[in-house]
Design a protein around this motif. Structure first.
Motif, PDB file in Angstrom:
ATOM      1  N   LYS A   1     -69.502 -32.353  -4.467  1.00  0.00           N
ATOM      2  CA  LYS A   1     -68.551 -31.261  -4.611  1.00  0.00           C
ATOM      3  C   LYS A   1     -67.268 -31.768  -5.262  1.00  0.00           C
TER       4      LYS A   1
ATOM      5  N   SER B   1     -72.137 -32.574  -0.200  1.00  0.00           N
ATOM      6  CA  SER B   1     -70.691 -32.819  -0.084  1.00  0.00           C
ATOM      7  C   SER B   1     -70.203 -33.894  -1.037  1.00  0.00           C
TER       8      SER B   1
ATOM      9  N   SER C   1     -67.182 -29.733 -13.282  1.00  0.00           N
ATOM     10  CA  SER C   1     -67.832 -29.886 -11.981  1.00  0.00           C
ATOM     11  C   SER C   1     -68.624 -31.192 -11.901  1.00  0.00           C
TER      12      SER C   1
ATOM     13  N   THR D   1     -76.649 -25.441  -0.468  1.00  0.00           N
ATOM     14  CA  THR D   1     -75.324 -25.756  -0.996  1.00  0.00           C
ATOM     15  C   THR D   1     -75.332 -27.101  -1.717  1.00  0.00           C
TER      16      THR D   1
END
Length: 285
Positions: free
Chosen positions: A128, A125, A139, A122
């Protein structure tokens, strides 16, 4: 709104073209100096991604972003010295068969080591979320990817144009006969070139892993697009690879703005590839 959408698609296109270029430049450099079409290049792309998955828990994403390509680059030293080197003066088809076999072996080793199931990787954090500038939204992770790709391309340009090493490599890609007349042995530079090429491929693998997923066939998938860029640009042409990647990025942006289907976009790219092949791979040189 159309201008904002166009800007988003343009950034996405530049991102796609940039990471294609990271892979294609390694292919072009290895072919230009060693005369070997490295069909196993995608394996290093995959190893970079798998290495990042394994190391992120210990050293974090940014640590793995640096460490994984570095370790893959060290693997490239053994790859060049013990596998590629004996084939520099041989028939090019032998090197082609060698690297094709290595790509299949590498994929099966990945399957035996990590399994056939895709691994989760992923976005960290801290990366993100979105960057918002008025109505423009993009993004954070993609912006980081674009910055890293641009940094690496500028660094590579500096290496090839502002250093003695780069001058020899560029001369070797353009006029290897004249370099040999001057008494410079290009084979001595091949280890560094291979390390650079596979390291860039591994870096592209790390960057794309959170978006494209991490699975054993990811190297074979990316090689199709990378070879399209290399063939359109001309085998062994660094400038051609850059122009082809730029054209691919513009095409991606254009098809995104026009809502053209992915199938049509792929067909257009392959048509360009076929046209280059019909011109005996002279490409954009």
């Amino acid at each position: 709104m159309e201008l904002i959408f166009f800007t988003e698609q343009l950034l996405n296109g530049l991102l796609v073209g940039g990471y294609y270029l990271l892979i294609a430049l390694g292919l072009s450099l290895i072919f230009s100096l060693g005369g070997i079409v490295n069909l196993s290049h995608g394996a290093f792309y995959a190893l970079g991604a798998y290495g990042a998955v394994m190391m992120t828990e210990q050293i974090g994403f940014f640590g793995s972003l640096a460490a994984s390509p570095a370790l893959v680059g060290l693997l490239g030293i053994a790859f060049e010295r013990y596998l590629l080197k004996p084939f520099y003066e041989k028939d090019p088809i032998l090197g082609l068969l060698l690297t094709f076999g290595l790509s299949m072996v590498a994929e099966q080793i990945i399957r035996m080591t990590w399994g056939s199931t895709p691994l989760q990787f992923t976005i960290p954090s801290e990366l993100k979320g979105q960057i918002m500038m008025g109505d423009f939204i993009y993004s954070r992770y993609r912006m980081l990817m674009l910055a890293v790709v641009l940094l690496m391309l500028v660094s590579l340009w500096w290496l090839l144009h502002k250093t003695a090493f780069g001058r020899v490599v560029r001369a070797g890609t353009q006029r290897p006969d004249m370099v040999a007349v001057l008494g410079i042995e290009l084979n001595r530079y091949m280890t560094s070139v291979v390390v650079l090429g596979v390291g860039l491929a591994a870096l592209a693998g790390v960057l794309m892993a959170p978006l494209a997923g991490v699975h054993p066939a990811m190297g074979a998938e990316i090689m199709t697009a990378a070879f399209v860029v290399v063939v359109i640009g001309g085998l062994g042409s660094l400038a051609g690879a850059f122009m082809a990647a730029r054209g691919t990025s513009v095409g991606t942006a254009a098809t995104g703005v026009g809502r053209v289907s992915t199938t049509l976009e792929t067909s257009m790219t392959r048509s360009l590839c076929g046209s280059s092949i019909s011109k005996r791979c002279t490409g954009l040189r």
